[in-house]
Design a protein around this motif. Structure first.
Motif, mmCIF file in Angstrom:
data_model
loop_
_atom_site.group_PDB
_atom_site.id
_atom_site.type_symbol
_atom_site.label_atom_id
_atom_site.label_comp_id
_atom_site.label_asym_id
_atom_site.label_seq_id
_atom_site.Cartn_x
_atom_site.Cartn_y
_atom_site.Cartn_z
ATOM 1 N N SER A 28 8.317 -8.036 12.078
ATOM 2 C CA SER A 28 8.443 -8.108 13.537
ATOM 3 C C SER A 28 9.142 -9.402 13.945
ATOM 4 O O SER A 28 9.516 -9.577 15.102
ATOM 5 C CB SER A 28 7.079 -8.006 14.227
ATOM 6 O OG SER A 28 6.295 -9.146 13.945
ATOM 7 N N ILE A 64 3.079 4.588 -0.105
ATOM 8 C CA ILE A 64 4.251 5.053 -0.858
ATOM 9 C C ILE A 64 4.998 3.871 -1.475
ATOM 10 O O ILE A 64 5.461 3.937 -2.619
ATOM 11 C CB ILE A 64 5.171 5.874 0.077
ATOM 12 C CG1 ILE A 64 4.432 7.121 0.576
ATOM 13 C CG2 ILE A 64 6.462 6.275 -0.642
ATOM 14 C CD1 ILE A 64 5.113 7.847 1.732
ATOM 15 N N TYR A 71 15.388 -3.036 9.429
ATOM 16 C CA TYR A 71 16.091 -2.233 8.407
ATOM 17 C C TYR A 71 17.596 -2.530 8.449
ATOM 18 O O TYR A 71 18.224 -2.715 7.408
ATOM 19 C CB TYR A 71 15.874 -0.736 8.655
ATOM 20 C CG TYR A 71 14.590 -0.139 8.110
ATOM 21 C CD1 TYR A 71 13.348 -0.713 8.384
ATOM 22 C CD2 TYR A 71 14.601 1.021 7.342
ATOM 23 C CE1 TYR A 71 12.172 -0.145 7.917
ATOM 24 C CE2 TYR A 71 13.424 1.598 6.862
ATOM 25 C CZ TYR A 71 12.218 1.016 7.155
ATOM 26 O OH TYR A 71 11.061 1.581 6.687
ATOM 27 N N ALA A 128 5.641 -7.338 2.037
ATOM 28 C CA ALA A 128 4.791 -6.799 3.113
ATOM 29 C C ALA A 128 4.171 -8.046 3.740
ATOM 30 O O ALA A 128 4.584 -9.158 3.398
ATOM 31 C CB ALA A 128 3.727 -5.852 2.552
ATOM 32 N N ARG A 129 3.164 -7.897 4.596
ATOM 33 C CA ARG A 129 2.596 -9.113 5.214
ATOM 34 C C ARG A 129 1.496 -9.755 4.371
ATOM 35 O O ARG A 129 1.354 -10.962 4.342
ATOM 36 C CB ARG A 129 2.023 -8.783 6.601
ATOM 37 C CG ARG A 129 3.080 -8.486 7.644
ATOM 38 C CD ARG A 129 2.455 -7.858 8.861
ATOM 39 N NE ARG A 129 1.664 -6.676 8.484
ATOM 40 C CZ ARG A 129 0.903 -5.988 9.309
ATOM 41 N NH1 ARG A 129 0.805 -6.346 10.570
ATOM 42 N NH2 ARG A 129 0.234 -4.930 8.891
ATOM 43 N N THR A 134 0.853 -1.206 0.000
ATOM 44 C CA THR A 134 0.000 0.000 0.000
ATOM 45 C C THR A 134 0.881 1.246 0.000
ATOM 46 O O THR A 134 2.105 1.157 0.091
ATOM 47 C CB THR A 134 -0.859 0.090 1.296
ATOM 48 O OG1 THR A 134 0.020 -0.053 2.421
ATOM 49 C CG2 THR A 134 -1.942 -0.959 1.343
HETATM 50 P P1 NDP Z 1 1.448 2.576 4.829
HETATM 51 O O1 NDP Z 1 0.847 2.369 6.185
HETATM 52 O O2 NDP Z 1 0.560 2.957 3.706
HETATM 53 O O3 NDP Z 1 2.221 1.256 4.402
HETATM 54 C C1 NDP Z 1 2.956 0.514 5.318
HETATM 55 C C2 NDP Z 1 3.474 -0.722 4.606
HETATM 56 O O4 NDP Z 1 4.189 -1.518 5.547
HETATM 57 C C3 NDP Z 1 2.355 -1.589 4.045
HETATM 58 O O5 NDP Z 1 2.760 -2.144 2.826
HETATM 59 C C4 NDP Z 1 2.186 -2.670 5.103
HETATM 60 O O6 NDP Z 1 1.655 -3.815 4.471
HETATM 61 C C5 NDP Z 1 3.651 -2.858 5.554
HETATM 62 N N1 NDP Z 1 3.748 -3.415 6.903
HETATM 63 C C6 NDP Z 1 3.036 -3.073 8.021
HETATM 64 N N2 NDP Z 1 3.411 -3.824 9.062
HETATM 65 C C7 NDP Z 1 4.375 -4.684 8.604
HETATM 66 C C8 NDP Z 1 5.120 -5.735 9.203
HETATM 67 N N3 NDP Z 1 4.975 -6.069 10.495
HETATM 68 N N4 NDP Z 1 5.996 -6.421 8.427
HETATM 69 C C9 NDP Z 1 6.142 -6.124 7.120
HETATM 70 N N5 NDP Z 1 5.475 -5.126 6.495
HETATM 71 C C10 NDP Z 1 4.591 -4.429 7.225
HETATM 72 O O7 NDP Z 1 2.638 3.627 5.040
HETATM 73 P P2 NDP Z 1 3.005 4.931 4.174
HETATM 74 O O8 NDP Z 1 3.018 4.573 2.740
HETATM 75 O O9 NDP Z 1 2.183 6.067 4.654
HETATM 76 O O10 NDP Z 1 4.507 5.194 4.662
HETATM 77 C C11 NDP Z 1 5.611 4.643 3.980
HETATM 78 C C12 NDP Z 1 6.883 5.199 4.565
HETATM 79 O O11 NDP Z 1 6.860 6.630 4.488
HETATM 80 C C13 NDP Z 1 7.078 4.851 6.049
HETATM 81 O O12 NDP Z 1 8.435 4.587 6.291
HETATM 82 C C14 NDP Z 1 6.662 6.123 6.753
HETATM 83 O O13 NDP Z 1 7.285 6.274 8.008
HETATM 84 C C15 NDP Z 1 7.142 7.174 5.768
HETATM 85 N N6 NDP Z 1 6.437 8.432 5.952
HETATM 86 C C16 NDP Z 1 5.112 8.534 5.632
HETATM 87 C C17 NDP Z 1 4.447 9.724 5.856
HETATM 88 C C18 NDP Z 1 3.005 9.891 5.511
HETATM 89 O O14 NDP Z 1 2.458 10.966 5.841
HETATM 90 N N7 NDP Z 1 2.351 8.929 4.861
HETATM 91 C C19 NDP Z 1 5.132 10.894 6.440
HETATM 92 C C20 NDP Z 1 6.522 10.649 6.738
HETATM 93 C C21 NDP Z 1 7.136 9.462 6.486
HETATM 94 P P3 NDP Z 1 0.956 -5.052 5.207
HETATM 95 O O15 NDP Z 1 -0.124 -4.489 6.070
HETATM 96 O O16 NDP Z 1 0.456 -5.879 4.060
HETATM 97 O O17 NDP Z 1 2.031 -5.742 5.962
#
Ligand code: NDP
Length: 278
Positions: free
Chosen positions: A88, A40, A141, A59-60, A38
């Motif tokens: 995690s 970015i 990371y 992702a998960r 999802t």
């Molecule tokens: P989203 O919440 O839209 O996406 C998060 C992603 O991480 C998803 O693909 C989710 O997929 C995956 N994810 C969640 N939990 C886990 C897990 N335990 N293991 C593996 N994957 C996981 O985030 P954004 O697109 O909003 O943000 C992306 C980046 O940009 C992040 O690093 C965020 O900190 C940074 N950022 C975003 C801002 C914003 O305003 N949106 C502002 C500043 C920084 P799934 O649920 O399928 O695992």
């Protein structure tokens, strides 16, 4: 005023002297993008696909990843594979990199972007959640970066770290999240120095983002803040360009750089009279 003027000049100078992005440079490159189901991460996968890259996404949620990978192939990716993994876990980050190295025969870009869900609320002592989030948003990371390092070194590759303005300044309701982003900036900032000292082939790009209009971010802040969000697709493209041109830092939108320079001028206070309902 002088400082603001100086920072605007510095920003423009950096902008004008920055290497130009050539999208052809991404044709056929081998990329691993995390958190790509999802937001970015998903949009980064689509951009890399349009540029003709070979992509692995993770992702998960397997079903969602499958759909994103199919869309990547439609958009022009040379290869689009997915692997479901939970960051995690202490072992899954390494497994994801092993999968990418095996399937693609090496890596040119490792784009670390995923974040675990975290409440948008005052911190009420949940240390376990903060530790859990540290594993998801930070330890995974550094595990993945280390696992991919030899291949990146061999291929003059790039590490791209998606961080946040909240990794450079403190703001209420996000203590665990902010801690993980400060940790990323600290760790990978040091790595930039150490890789330069070793004359390494690997570039590290640290991306500082302001508010971006992803579904998850908007769900948290839409009733709380009047700060205008920036478009997800554009943020994703700017991150990719920063990695491709091997720049040390991205500030998106641009004024986040000025915010980081002036943040210490203000007393702590809540940025809204409202508090989250969570
Ligand atoms: P989203 O919440 O839209 O996406 C998060 C992603 O991480 C998803 O693909 C989710 O997929 C995956 N994810 C969640 N939990 C886990 C897990 N335990 N293991 C593996 N994957 C996981 O985030 P954004 O697109 O909003 O943000 C992306 C980046 O940009 C992040 O690093 C965020 O900190 C940074 N950022 C975003 C801002 C914003 O305003 N949106 C502002 C500043 C920084 P799934 O649920 O399928 O695992």
């Amino acid at each position: 005023v002088k400082l603001i003027l100086a920072s605007v000049c510095a920003f423009l100078a950096v902008r004008w002297t920055a290497p130009r992005f050539n999208e052809e440079s991404l044709r056929g490159v081998r990329v691993l993008v995390t958190g790509a189901s999802t937001g970015i991460g998903e949009q980064m996968a689509y951009h890399y696909a349009r540029f003709g890259a070979q992509i692995i996404i993770t992702a998960r949620r397997e079903k969602v990843l499958q759909q994103v990978a199919e869309e990547c192939l439609t958009l022009g990716a040379q290869k689009a594979l997915y692997i479901a993994a939970d960051m995690s876990s202490e072992s899954e980050p390494n497994k994801v990199v092993e999968f990418a190295l095996e399937e693609l025969g090496g890596l040119d870009y490792l784009v670390l972007n995923h974040i675990g869900p975290s409440p948008f609320s005052m911190w009420e002592g949940d240390v376990d959640h903060t530790k859990w989030l540290m594993q998801v948003n930070f330890f995974s990371y550094i595990q993945m970066a280390w696992k991919a390092m030899a291949s990146l070194e061999q291929n003059k590759g790039s590490l791209v770290i998606v961080s946040s303005l909240l990794g450079k300044m403190s703001s209420p309701f996000v203590a665990p999240y902010t801690s993980t982003k400060y940790a990323l900036n600290g760790f990978f900032g040091v790595l930039q120095h150490e890789l330069a000292m070793k004359k390494s082939n690997v570039s590290v790009s640290l991306c500082t983002l302001g508010l971006i209009d992803t579904e998850s971010a908007m769900a948290k802040v839409k009733d709380i803040t009047t700060i205008p969000p920036y478009p997800t697709k554009d943020a994703a493209l700017r991150i990719i360009q920063t990695g491709a041109t091997r720049q040390l830092e991205l500030f998106y939108p641009w004024f986040t750089q000025i915010v980081t320079l002036s943040k210490d001028w203000f007393e702590p206070k809540t940025f809204s009279k409202k508090t989250p309902t969570e």
